[in-house]
Write a protein that holds these residues in place. Structure first.
Motif, PDB file in Angstrom:
ATOM      1  N   SER A  40       0.889  12.228 -27.103  1.00  0.00           N
ATOM      2  CA  SER A  40      -0.254  12.413 -27.833  1.00  0.00           C
ATOM      3  C   SER A  40      -1.261  11.346 -27.107  1.00  0.00           C
ATOM      4  CB  SER A  40      -0.216  11.732 -29.461  1.00  0.00           C
ATOM      5  OG  SER A  40       0.336  10.218 -29.329  1.00  0.00           O
ATOM      6  N   SER A  41      -1.293  10.882 -25.915  1.00  0.00           N
ATOM      7  CA  SER A  41      -2.222  10.056 -25.134  1.00  0.00           C
ATOM      8  C   SER A  41      -2.589   8.864 -25.940  1.00  0.00           C
ATOM      9  CB  SER A  41      -3.474  10.705 -24.849  1.00  0.00           C
ATOM     10  OG  SER A  41      -3.081  12.247 -24.184  1.00  0.00           O
ATOM     11  N   GLU A  42      -1.549   8.257 -26.683  1.00  0.00           N
ATOM     12  CA  GLU A  42      -1.754   7.060 -27.296  1.00  0.00           C
ATOM     13  C   GLU A  42      -1.435   5.922 -26.531  1.00  0.00           C
ATOM     14  OE1 GLU A  42       0.807   5.335 -31.188  1.00  0.00           O
ATOM     15  OE2 GLU A  42       0.304   7.399 -31.324  1.00  0.00           O
ATOM     16  N   THR A  43      -0.471   5.962 -25.457  1.00  0.00           N
ATOM     17  CA  THR A  43      -0.131   5.021 -24.750  1.00  0.00           C
ATOM     18  C   THR A  43       0.518   5.612 -23.305  1.00  0.00           C
ATOM     19  OG1 THR A  43       1.220   2.942 -24.469  1.00  0.00           O
ATOM     20  CG2 THR A  43       2.471   4.908 -25.328  1.00  0.00           C
ATOM     21  N   THR A  44       0.846   4.979 -22.221  1.00  0.00           N
ATOM     22  CA  THR A  44       1.345   5.253 -21.102  1.00  0.00           C
ATOM     23  C   THR A  44       2.933   4.598 -20.871  1.00  0.00           C
ATOM     24  OG1 THR A  44       0.717   3.301 -19.773  1.00  0.00           O
ATOM     25  CG2 THR A  44      -0.890   5.239 -20.029  1.00  0.00           C
ATOM     26  N   MET A  45       3.548   5.283 -20.172  1.00  0.00           N
ATOM     27  CA  MET A  45       4.848   4.820 -19.635  1.00  0.00           C
ATOM     28  C   MET A  45       4.691   3.305 -19.165  1.00  0.00           C
ATOM     29  SD  MET A  45       8.151   5.194 -19.668  1.00  0.00           S
ATOM     30  CE  MET A  45       8.332   7.261 -20.021  1.00  0.00           C
ATOM     31  N   ALA A  46       3.850   2.930 -18.485  1.00  0.00           N
ATOM     32  CA  ALA A  46       3.771   1.780 -18.082  1.00  0.00           C
ATOM     33  C   ALA A  46       3.477   0.589 -19.261  1.00  0.00           C
ATOM     34  CB  ALA A  46       2.732   1.589 -17.090  1.00  0.00           C
ATOM     35  N   ASP A  47       2.691   1.069 -19.998  1.00  0.00           N
ATOM     36  CA  ASP A  47       2.542   0.147 -21.412  1.00  0.00           C
ATOM     37  C   ASP A  47       3.821   0.064 -22.171  1.00  0.00           C
ATOM     38  OD1 ASP A  47      -0.088   0.004 -20.784  1.00  0.00           O
ATOM     39  OD2 ASP A  47      -0.792   1.483 -22.133  1.00  0.00           O
ATOM     40  N   LEU A  48       4.481   1.201 -22.315  1.00  0.00           N
ATOM     41  CA  LEU A  48       5.717   1.041 -22.951  1.00  0.00           C
ATOM     42  C   LEU A  48       6.862   0.080 -22.163  1.00  0.00           C
ATOM     43  CD1 LEU A  48       6.113   4.838 -23.990  1.00  0.00           C
ATOM     44  CD2 LEU A  48       5.523   2.940 -25.499  1.00  0.00           C
ATOM     45  N   LEU A  49       6.923   0.293 -21.062  1.00  0.00           N
ATOM     46  CA  LEU A  49       7.666  -0.318 -20.371  1.00  0.00           C
ATOM     47  C   LEU A  49       7.314  -2.015 -20.550  1.00  0.00           C
ATOM     48  CD1 LEU A  49       8.112   1.746 -17.126  1.00  0.00           C
ATOM     49  CD2 LEU A  49       9.999   0.969 -18.515  1.00  0.00           C
ATOM     50  N   ASP A  50       5.981  -2.220 -20.437  1.00  0.00           N
ATOM     51  CA  ASP A  50       5.749  -3.657 -20.537  1.00  0.00           C
ATOM     52  C   ASP A  50       5.925  -4.296 -22.069  1.00  0.00           C
ATOM     53  OD1 ASP A  50       4.807  -3.484 -18.026  1.00  0.00           O
ATOM     54  OD2 ASP A  50       2.747  -3.187 -18.471  1.00  0.00           O
ATOM     55  N   GLU A  51       5.586  -3.579 -23.055  1.00  0.00           N
ATOM     56  CA  GLU A  51       5.796  -3.900 -24.351  1.00  0.00           C
ATOM     57  C   GLU A  51       7.416  -3.812 -24.699  1.00  0.00           C
ATOM     58  OE1 GLU A  51       4.680  -0.297 -27.257  1.00  0.00           O
ATOM     59  OE2 GLU A  51       3.096  -1.247 -26.181  1.00  0.00           O
TER      60      GLU A  51
END
Length: 82
Positions: A40-51
Motif C-alpha cells: 500500500s506504499s505505507e512503508t518500505t522494507m528498510a523502515d520495517l526492519l528499522d522498527e
C-alpha cells in the motif's frame, strides 16, 4: 499456522513459490500485515526492519540493497494512454 513463501531472483527474473527457502543469502521474517503495508506504499522494507516489525537473517545488508532497488509506483495507473 505460518505460511512460508520463497522469492528467488535469478538471471533477471523473480519466481515466487510456496515453501521454505532452499539455498539463500538472506531471509525476511514477518507477517502478512507488514507485507500489506509495503504494497500500500505505507512503508518500505528498510523502515520495517528499522522498527523491528520484520526481522532478517543472513546477509541483511544485501537484502536492504535489494529492497532499495524496488521502485514505488502508483497502484492504479493508466497502462495504455492515447
Amino acid at each position: 499456522m505460518a505460511d512460508t513463501a520463497r522469492l528467488e531472483l535469478s538471471k533477471g527474473r523473480s519466481t515466487l513459490d510456496p515453501g521454505p527457502p532452499t539455498h539463500c543469502r538472506g531471509t525476511v521474517h514477518g507477517d502478512r500485515s507488514q507485507l500489506d503495508r509495503i504494497f500500500s506504499s505505507e512503508t518500505t522494507m528498510a523502515d520495517l526492519l528499522d522498527e523491528g516489525a520484520v526481522t532478517a537473517d543472513g546477509d541483511v545488508d544485501r537484502l536492504r540493497a535489494l529492497f532499495a532497488c524496488v521502485t514505488d509506483f502508483p497502484r492504479f495507473y493508466n497502462i495504455i494512454e492515447p
